[in-house]
Design a protein around this motif. Structure first.
Motif, PDB file in Angstrom:
ATOM      1  N   TYR A 108      17.096  34.223 -42.644  1.00  0.00           N
ATOM      2  CA  TYR A 108      16.993  33.018 -43.473  1.00  0.00           C
ATOM      3  C   TYR A 108      18.385  32.428 -43.653  1.00  0.00           C
ATOM      4  O   TYR A 108      19.392  33.083 -43.352  1.00  0.00           O
ATOM      5  CB  TYR A 108      16.344  33.339 -44.828  1.00  0.00           C
ATOM      6  CG  TYR A 108      17.191  34.231 -45.704  1.00  0.00           C
ATOM      7  CD1 TYR A 108      17.908  33.713 -46.783  1.00  0.00           C
ATOM      8  CD2 TYR A 108      17.281  35.603 -45.459  1.00  0.00           C
ATOM      9  CE1 TYR A 108      18.693  34.541 -47.581  1.00  0.00           C
ATOM     10  CE2 TYR A 108      18.058  36.423 -46.251  1.00  0.00           C
ATOM     11  CZ  TYR A 108      18.756  35.891 -47.316  1.00  0.00           C
ATOM     12  OH  TYR A 108      19.531  36.705 -48.097  1.00  0.00           O
ATOM     13  N   TYR A 109      18.419  31.211 -44.135  1.00  0.00           N
ATOM     14  CA  TYR A 109      19.675  30.503 -44.370  1.00  0.00           C
ATOM     15  C   TYR A 109      19.827  30.264 -45.874  1.00  0.00           C
ATOM     16  O   TYR A 109      19.226  29.345 -46.421  1.00  0.00           O
ATOM     17  CB  TYR A 109      19.709  29.179 -43.599  1.00  0.00           C
ATOM     18  CG  TYR A 109      19.705  29.391 -42.112  1.00  0.00           C
ATOM     19  CD1 TYR A 109      20.894  29.578 -41.418  1.00  0.00           C
ATOM     20  CD2 TYR A 109      18.512  29.453 -41.397  1.00  0.00           C
ATOM     21  CE1 TYR A 109      20.898  29.817 -40.051  1.00  0.00           C
ATOM     22  CE2 TYR A 109      18.506  29.698 -40.028  1.00  0.00           C
ATOM     23  CZ  TYR A 109      19.698  29.870 -39.371  1.00  0.00           C
ATOM     24  OH  TYR A 109      19.701  30.113 -38.008  1.00  0.00           O
ATOM     25  N   PRO A 110      20.617  31.098 -46.569  1.00  0.00           N
ATOM     26  CA  PRO A 110      20.753  30.937 -48.023  1.00  0.00           C
ATOM     27  C   PRO A 110      21.522  29.680 -48.429  1.00  0.00           C
ATOM     28  O   PRO A 110      21.313  29.163 -49.528  1.00  0.00           O
ATOM     29  CB  PRO A 110      21.489  32.198 -48.466  1.00  0.00           C
ATOM     30  CG  PRO A 110      22.161  32.717 -47.250  1.00  0.00           C
ATOM     31  CD  PRO A 110      21.335  32.265 -46.075  1.00  0.00           C
ATOM     32  N   SER A 111      22.384  29.203 -47.551  1.00  0.00           N
ATOM     33  CA  SER A 111      23.138  27.964 -47.804  1.00  0.00           C
ATOM     34  C   SER A 111      23.108  27.135 -46.535  1.00  0.00           C
ATOM     35  O   SER A 111      24.114  26.980 -45.845  1.00  0.00           O
ATOM     36  CB  SER A 111      24.584  28.273 -48.189  1.00  0.00           C
ATOM     37  OG  SER A 111      24.632  28.995 -49.387  1.00  0.00           O
TER      38      SER A 111
ATOM     39  N   GLU B 163      16.055  25.932 -46.035  1.00  0.00           N
ATOM     40  CA  GLU B 163      16.926  26.800 -46.828  1.00  0.00           C
ATOM     41  C   GLU B 163      16.076  27.818 -47.594  1.00  0.00           C
ATOM     42  O   GLU B 163      15.095  27.456 -48.255  1.00  0.00           O
ATOM     43  CB  GLU B 163      17.759  25.976 -47.800  1.00  0.00           C
ATOM     44  CG  GLU B 163      18.802  26.806 -48.540  1.00  0.00           C
ATOM     45  CD  GLU B 163      19.773  25.938 -49.303  1.00  0.00           C
ATOM     46  OE1 GLU B 163      20.779  25.482 -48.714  1.00  0.00           O
ATOM     47  OE2 GLU B 163      19.512  25.688 -50.502  1.00  0.00           O
ATOM     48  N   ASN B 164      16.438  29.087 -47.453  1.00  0.00           N
ATOM     49  CA  ASN B 164      15.759  30.228 -48.076  1.00  0.00           C
ATOM     50  C   ASN B 164      14.362  30.511 -47.525  1.00  0.00           C
ATOM     51  O   ASN B 164      13.704  31.435 -48.001  1.00  0.00           O
ATOM     52  CB  ASN B 164      15.726  30.106 -49.596  1.00  0.00           C
ATOM     53  CG  ASN B 164      17.111  30.264 -50.180  1.00  0.00           C
ATOM     54  OD1 ASN B 164      17.847  31.169 -49.802  1.00  0.00           O
ATOM     55  ND2 ASN B 164      17.483  29.372 -51.084  1.00  0.00           N
ATOM     56  N   TYR B 165      13.901  29.743 -46.560  1.00  0.00           N
ATOM     57  CA  TYR B 165      12.653  30.062 -45.872  1.00  0.00           C
ATOM     58  C   TYR B 165      12.951  31.190 -44.884  1.00  0.00           C
ATOM     59  O   TYR B 165      14.070  31.289 -44.376  1.00  0.00           O
ATOM     60  CB  TYR B 165      12.112  28.848 -45.120  1.00  0.00           C
ATOM     61  CG  TYR B 165      11.323  27.884 -45.980  1.00  0.00           C
ATOM     62  CD1 TYR B 165      10.073  27.454 -45.573  1.00  0.00           C
ATOM     63  CD2 TYR B 165      11.824  27.392 -47.179  1.00  0.00           C
ATOM     64  CE1 TYR B 165       9.331  26.552 -46.343  1.00  0.00           C
ATOM     65  CE2 TYR B 165      11.095  26.502 -47.955  1.00  0.00           C
ATOM     66  CZ  TYR B 165       9.851  26.085 -47.534  1.00  0.00           C
ATOM     67  OH  TYR B 165       9.125  25.214 -48.299  1.00  0.00           O
ATOM     68  N   ILE B 166      11.969  32.045 -44.622  1.00  0.00           N
ATOM     69  CA  ILE B 166      12.208  33.239 -43.820  1.00  0.00           C
ATOM     70  C   ILE B 166      11.441  33.172 -42.501  1.00  0.00           C
ATOM     71  O   ILE B 166      10.251  32.859 -42.478  1.00  0.00           O
ATOM     72  CB  ILE B 166      11.810  34.493 -44.613  1.00  0.00           C
ATOM     73  CG1 ILE B 166      12.673  34.576 -45.886  1.00  0.00           C
ATOM     74  CG2 ILE B 166      11.960  35.757 -43.763  1.00  0.00           C
ATOM     75  CD1 ILE B 166      12.265  35.663 -46.850  1.00  0.00           C
TER      76      ILE B 166
ATOM     77  N   PRO C 157       9.558  31.211 -49.338  1.00  0.00           N
ATOM     78  CA  PRO C 157       9.834  32.494 -50.000  1.00  0.00           C
ATOM     79  C   PRO C 157       8.662  33.017 -50.830  1.00  0.00           C
ATOM     80  O   PRO C 157       8.419  34.220 -50.871  1.00  0.00           O
ATOM     81  CB  PRO C 157      11.039  32.198 -50.891  1.00  0.00           C
ATOM     82  CG  PRO C 157      11.654  30.961 -50.342  1.00  0.00           C
ATOM     83  CD  PRO C 157      10.564  30.196 -49.642  1.00  0.00           C
TER      84      PRO C 157
ATOM     85  N   THR D  41       7.599  40.547 -50.384  1.00  0.00           N
ATOM     86  CA  THR D  41       8.980  41.019 -50.397  1.00  0.00           C
ATOM     87  C   THR D  41       9.118  42.538 -50.466  1.00  0.00           C
ATOM     88  O   THR D  41      10.191  43.063 -50.153  1.00  0.00           O
ATOM     89  CB  THR D  41       9.773  40.382 -51.561  1.00  0.00           C
ATOM     90  OG1 THR D  41       9.099  40.670 -52.789  1.00  0.00           O
ATOM     91  CG2 THR D  41       9.889  38.875 -51.377  1.00  0.00           C
TER      92      THR D  41
ATOM     93  N   TYR E 112       9.104  29.142 -40.167  1.00  0.00           N
ATOM     94  CA  TYR E 112       9.829  29.578 -41.350  1.00  0.00           C
ATOM     95  C   TYR E 112       8.851  29.567 -42.522  1.00  0.00           C
ATOM     96  O   TYR E 112       8.247  28.536 -42.824  1.00  0.00           O
ATOM     97  CB  TYR E 112      11.010  28.644 -41.630  1.00  0.00           C
ATOM     98  CG  TYR E 112      12.174  28.846 -40.685  1.00  0.00           C
ATOM     99  CD1 TYR E 112      13.271  29.597 -41.087  1.00  0.00           C
ATOM    100  CD2 TYR E 112      12.180  28.303 -39.409  1.00  0.00           C
ATOM    101  CE1 TYR E 112      14.358  29.791 -40.237  1.00  0.00           C
ATOM    102  CE2 TYR E 112      13.247  28.499 -38.552  1.00  0.00           C
ATOM    103  CZ  TYR E 112      14.329  29.248 -38.974  1.00  0.00           C
ATOM    104  OH  TYR E 112      15.389  29.443 -38.125  1.00  0.00           O
TER     105      TYR E 112
END
Length: 93
Positions: free
Chosen positions: A68-71, A80-83, A27, A32, A24
């Motif tokens: 990714y997991y925004p929450s 969280e927020n890692y891609i 960000p 992007t 992961y």
């Protein structure tokens, strides 16, 4: 670590976090301009609801190739927020 698709580096980081054999990427280490929002979602029993991006390079689209997991759930907060990437995106050192 690098994430490469269509001969283009779309992410590069020395700070990836590995969960279930997936790297992961933070960000801030993602290019992007190669990610386009997707309406696709999935659910992991312990990480929570995942959101997806299409990866687009040189006019070609790799659908839902990044997630990714925004929450993220409490257990998955470190990502969280890692891609993360799949579906033909090569992860290499």
């Amino acid at each position: 670590m690098k994430a490469i698709w269509n001969n283009t580096v779309i992410a590069e980081s020395s700070n990836t976090r590995i969960v279930e054999s997936n790297h992961y990427f933070p960000p801030e280490d993602i290019k992007t301009e190669y990610l386009k929002p997707s309406d696709h979602h999935s659910r992991c029993p312990w990480k929570g609801k995942a959101s997806y991006y299409h990866v687009q390079v040189n006019g070609e689209i790799n659908k839902d190739a990044a997630w990714y997991y925004p929450s993220a759930s409490h257990a998955a907060k470190p990502i969280e927020n890692y891609i993360a990437f799949w579906n033909g995106v090569k992860i290499t050192e």
